[in-house]
Design a protein around this motif. Sequence first.
Motif, PDB file in Angstrom:
ATOM      1  N   ASP A 310      -8.994   1.515   5.014  1.00  0.00           N
ATOM      2  CA  ASP A 310      -8.720   0.922   6.318  1.00  0.00           C
ATOM      3  C   ASP A 310      -7.215   0.691   6.482  1.00  0.00           C
ATOM      4  OD1 ASP A 310      -9.164  -0.230   8.807  1.00  0.00           O
ATOM      5  OD2 ASP A 310      -9.457  -2.231   7.984  1.00  0.00           O
ATOM      6  N   SER A 311      -6.762   0.664   7.695  1.00  0.00           N
ATOM      7  CA  SER A 311      -5.369   0.330   7.993  1.00  0.00           C
ATOM      8  C   SER A 311      -5.286  -0.149   9.433  1.00  0.00           C
ATOM      9  CB  SER A 311      -4.451   1.550   7.801  1.00  0.00           C
ATOM     10  OG  SER A 311      -3.119   1.218   8.125  1.00  0.00           O
ATOM     11  N   LEU A 312      -4.551  -1.233   9.647  1.00  0.00           N
ATOM     12  CA  LEU A 312      -4.311  -1.740  10.995  1.00  0.00           C
ATOM     13  C   LEU A 312      -2.806  -1.877  11.191  1.00  0.00           C
ATOM     14  CD1 LEU A 312      -7.047  -4.531  11.183  1.00  0.00           C
ATOM     15  CD2 LEU A 312      -7.037  -2.377  12.447  1.00  0.00           C
ATOM     16  N   SER A 313      -2.317  -1.402  12.295  1.00  0.00           N
ATOM     17  CA  SER A 313      -0.888  -1.491  12.577  1.00  0.00           C
ATOM     18  C   SER A 313      -0.491  -2.929  12.866  1.00  0.00           C
ATOM     19  CB  SER A 313      -0.545  -0.603  13.782  1.00  0.00           C
ATOM     20  OG  SER A 313       0.838  -0.688  14.066  1.00  0.00           O
ATOM     21  N   THR A 314       0.585  -3.384  12.222  1.00  0.00           N
ATOM     22  CA  THR A 314       1.097  -4.742  12.423  1.00  0.00           C
ATOM     23  C   THR A 314       2.598  -4.698  12.704  1.00  0.00           C
ATOM     24  OG1 THR A 314       1.455  -5.042  10.030  1.00  0.00           O
ATOM     25  CG2 THR A 314      -0.676  -5.735  10.920  1.00  0.00           C
ATOM     26  N   ASP A 320       3.057   0.210  10.354  1.00  0.00           N
ATOM     27  CA  ASP A 320       1.955   0.916  11.012  1.00  0.00           C
ATOM     28  C   ASP A 320       0.969   1.556  10.043  1.00  0.00           C
ATOM     29  OD1 ASP A 320       3.865   2.690  10.166  1.00  0.00           O
ATOM     30  OD2 ASP A 320       3.785   3.963  11.949  1.00  0.00           O
TER      31      ASP A 320
END
Length: 423
Positions: A310-314, A320
């Motif tokens: 999973d990865s969420l841009s912050t 990113d």
Amino acid sequence: MLLALRINVLAKGFSGVSMETLNAIVAAFNASCLSWVPEQGTVGASGDLAPLAHLVLGLMGEGVMWSPQSGWADARAVLEGHGLTPLILKPKEGLALINGTQMITALGVEAVERAQAIARQADIIAALTIQTLKGTPKAFDPDIHAVRPQQGQVEVAWRLRSVLHSDVFHSEISVKGGERVQDAYTLRCCPQVHGVANDTIAFVKKILTTELNSATDNPLVFAERGITISGGNFHGEYPAKALDFLAIGVHELANISERRIERLCNPSLSELPAFLVKNGGLNSGFMIAHCTAAALVSENKVLCHPSSVDSLSTSAGTEDHVSMGGWAARKALRVVQHVEQVLAIELLAACQALEFHRPLKTTPPLEKVYGLVRSVVRPWDRDRAMSPDIEAVHKLIQQEKVWESVIPDIQLYEKKHPLQLSV
């Protein structure tokens, strides 16, 4: 551990903190003044920003801290009670103190160490189950494993041989019970299943050993070159991926253990009394203990879903791609604990199964394991609350007592049959 790892990184000299600040942090560590740090809040990139910020917050005299003398109290009061002065940060130090992968790594190191301990004890526990089910040791013959020389597999087969019936150690159960041509996979394939768990743990340990001794700050200061360079060493993908792998690998020790517990409890598979207790029906024996093991294994299957995919841009799109390594580490640690608990149940069940073979004795090393368990848990003759017994044996496993009890015998076996590993 988190504070120790942070000191180790700062001491390398690439973070740009002053000796005064570093010495103050070391003094807080030596006094066991520990900041309150939440387990959630990191996405594992740009370092473990939120947890490390809380770590430093206490050192600055804000928030709350704990020490053996004060318990939880106001951070400034705790520091001053130990004769320490709250940090006053200099240029670059605020950023230096919150960058890095130490939260992931601290939890990960504990998970790896406990996984390593349970993995080798799993072999001994499985051996006791194999013995009480009158399994054949033929599947552990060294020639079988020499032609598929996976290191973990070879080691596990050797460990099983070292405590089962052999020319070194005699088992009355094996002699009287005879031998089948082959057993169910949960017995026969222990070297293959346990083996890859061992290899997984070794791989993850290598990754984390490098990680905890690396500079993971940003930017990094290279004093000899007179420059400061921004990079990405704070990204937690390495420990995140490794710890997801650890959870998947070590979980299998519980997965196969639960199936062995089923074989011990099921009279059509074990040739033992149903649920390992006399007067079945009136007594449920190990029925619910097996249900507990099944529940833990099922929970592990969900926890083994990798968080690092999973990865969420912050940070407004700058950060990113993130590792989600904090969750990977927490999950891995939870999985390891469940594995310990499932194997504690198997060990209790195997010792109870051994009661029905008496007065016959198993091998000396396995008798020592039986004696260890019986030093804290008496046999079952009728139903009683099992939770205290499971916790008592879980504690033995966490303290590595099962492994320690057989070390002298394994060393004796090794003199006659050295472990041969292919290069």
